[in-house]
Design a protein around this motif. Structure first.
Motif, short mmCIF file in Angstrom:
data_model
loop_
_atom_site.label_atom_id
_atom_site.label_comp_id
_atom_site.label_asym_id
_atom_site.label_seq_id
_atom_site.Cartn_x
_atom_site.Cartn_y
_atom_site.Cartn_z
N VAL A 101 0.85 -1.20 0.00
CA VAL A 101 0.00 0.00 0.00
C VAL A 101 0.88 1.24 0.00
O VAL A 101 1.81 1.35 0.81
CB VAL A 101 -0.90 0.01 1.26
N PRO A 129 -4.27 6.37 4.70
CA PRO A 129 -4.60 5.59 5.90
C PRO A 129 -3.73 4.34 5.96
O PRO A 129 -3.42 3.75 4.93
CB PRO A 129 -6.07 5.22 5.70
N ASP A 130 -3.34 3.94 7.17
CA ASP A 130 -2.64 2.66 7.37
C ASP A 130 -3.72 1.62 7.62
O ASP A 130 -4.27 1.52 8.72
CB ASP A 130 -1.66 2.77 8.54
N GLY A 147 0.26 -9.61 8.80
CA GLY A 147 0.84 -8.55 7.98
C GLY A 147 2.01 -9.06 7.17
O GLY A 147 2.50 -10.18 7.37
N GLU A 151 11.59 -5.57 3.76
CA GLU A 151 12.62 -4.77 4.44
C GLU A 151 13.96 -4.97 3.73
O GLU A 151 14.20 -6.02 3.14
CB GLU A 151 12.76 -5.19 5.91
N LYS A 162 6.66 -3.79 13.82
CA LYS A 162 5.36 -3.67 13.13
C LYS A 162 4.34 -4.63 13.72
O LYS A 162 3.15 -4.30 13.83
CB LYS A 162 5.53 -3.91 11.63
N ARG A 165 3.21 -2.77 16.92
CA ARG A 165 2.52 -1.51 16.67
C ARG A 165 1.14 -1.72 16.06
O ARG A 165 0.18 -1.03 16.40
CB ARG A 165 3.38 -0.63 15.76
N LYS A 166 1.03 -2.71 15.16
CA LYS A 166 -0.24 -2.92 14.44
C LYS A 166 -1.10 -4.01 15.09
O LYS A 166 -2.10 -4.41 14.52
CB LYS A 166 0.04 -3.23 12.97
N1 CTP Z 1 -0.01 -1.40 5.22
C1 CTP Z 1 -1.32 -0.99 5.15
N2 CTP Z 1 -1.63 0.31 4.83
C2 CTP Z 1 -0.65 1.21 4.61
C3 CTP Z 1 0.71 0.81 4.68
C4 CTP Z 1 0.99 -0.51 4.99
O1 CTP Z 1 -2.22 -1.82 5.36
N3 CTP Z 1 -0.97 2.46 4.32
C5 CTP Z 1 0.28 -2.80 5.56
C6 CTP Z 1 0.91 -3.59 4.43
O2 CTP Z 1 -0.10 -4.21 3.64
C7 CTP Z 1 1.73 -4.63 5.18
C8 CTP Z 1 2.11 -3.92 6.48
O3 CTP Z 1 1.20 -2.83 6.61
O4 CTP Z 1 0.99 -5.78 5.53
C9 CTP Z 1 3.50 -3.41 6.54
O5 CTP Z 1 3.74 -2.53 5.48
P1 CTP Z 1 5.09 -1.70 5.47
O6 CTP Z 1 5.11 -0.79 4.30
O7 CTP Z 1 6.22 -2.66 5.64
O8 CTP Z 1 4.94 -0.89 6.84
P2 CTP Z 1 4.69 0.62 7.16
O9 CTP Z 1 3.88 0.63 8.43
O10 CTP Z 1 4.10 1.35 6.00
O11 CTP Z 1 6.13 1.15 7.53
P3 CTP Z 1 7.32 1.71 6.59
O12 CTP Z 1 6.87 1.68 5.15
O13 CTP Z 1 7.58 3.08 7.10
O14 CTP Z 1 8.48 0.75 6.86
#
Ligand code: CTP
Ligand code: CA
Length: 226
Positions: A101, A129-130, A147, A151, A162, A165-166
């Motif tokens: 995403v 949105p996350d 999730g 990386e 993660k 946090r999630k």
């Molecule tokens: N994810 C999501 N929505 C977003 C960003 C990420 O649902 N806006 C989900 C992805 O589908 C995945 C998980 O979160 O399963 C981790 O995504 P990642 O990109 O690794 O984590 P981020 O929290 O976006 O952290 P960063 O990119 O800063 O490492």
């Protein structure tokens, strides 16, 4: 392989899978995207269906064919994916977020194709949105929330943070610094992290990886019941 030869260990489970990239439009001709092919998520949806699951796939734009027997909902942007995932989340027993995403979208959509002016230009971006974080906030205790993370360094540490946090049950992390486990590849190697520790899956095809990850999920569910 005939389906009667495959163990139906996900029979009756409602499984929501997300896959692929999102596209964040800038003007009628352009978007911000990423290199996700969707192969891992489609492999998971296909394998979960073959194992008896009742599967819904929310997919960003990919070149892949909708898996047989899977209700496939196509979206473009992160905000569309968020809306369609939330509509289907409360009914799901298992949610697997393998989509890549976009974290940001262009702040303003420009109605007409942007013309080049000057030697440089900058683009304002707004946070998306996350989706997974929101799922973690609203989750049922009996749901399995899984999730993904791609990386390039400190793989397990980033994965673990993660996971916490999630509020996930499990996170599957892959190392994108290797050509064999990164974007667009047909192979993958996942590090599967739960509160119990890390399981390192073998380097293998994405189809085999999908089944190995589903094995970990089934096992995690069984362990939790005991
Ligand atoms: N994810 C999501 N929505 C977003 C960003 C990420 O649902 N806006 C989900 C992805 O589908 C995945 C998980 O979160 O399963 C981790 O995504 P990642 O990109 O690794 O984590 P981020 O929290 O976006 O952290 P960063 O990119 O800063 O490492
Ligand atoms: Ca991200």
């Amino acid at each position: 392989l005939a389906s009667e030869l495959i163990e139906q260990d996900l029979r009756g489970e409602k499984i929501l899978v997300t896959a692929g990239p999102t596209r964040e439009p800038l003007d009628p001709a352009r978007f911000l995207g990423n290199r996700s092919s969707g192969k891992m998520g489609y492999a998971l949806a296909t394998a979960a269906r073959r194992r008896g699951g009742d599967v819904i796939l929310v997919s960003g734009p990919t070149a892949l064919v909708a898996p047989h027997g899977v209700e496939t909902i196509r979206v473009n942007t992160a905000e569309e994916m968020y809306a369609r995932v939330m509509e289907n989340a409360s009914a799901a027993d298992i949610i697997v977020k393998s989509a890549a995403v976009a974290d940001f979208r262009p702040e303003n959509y420009v109605e007409q194709k942007v013309k080049k002016e000057g030697a440089s230009m900058s683009l304002g971006l707004a946070r998306n949105p996350d989706i997974l974080f929101e799922l973690g906030k609203g989750r049922r205790a009996d749901q399995l929330l899984v999730g993904f993370a791609a990386e390039s360094e400190n793989i397990v540490d980033h994965g673990r943070s993660k996971l916490e946090r999630k509020k996930l049950d499990m996170i599957a992390v892959n190392d994108i610094s290797s050509a064999q486990t990164g974007f667009e590849s047909d192979t993958n190697q996942l590090f599967v992290i739960t509160e119990d520790g890390v399981v390192t899956l073998p380097l293998t095809t994405k189809n085999h990886t999908a089944n190995l990850l589903l094995d970990q999920m089934v096992k995690h569910k069984q362990d939790r019941v005991l």
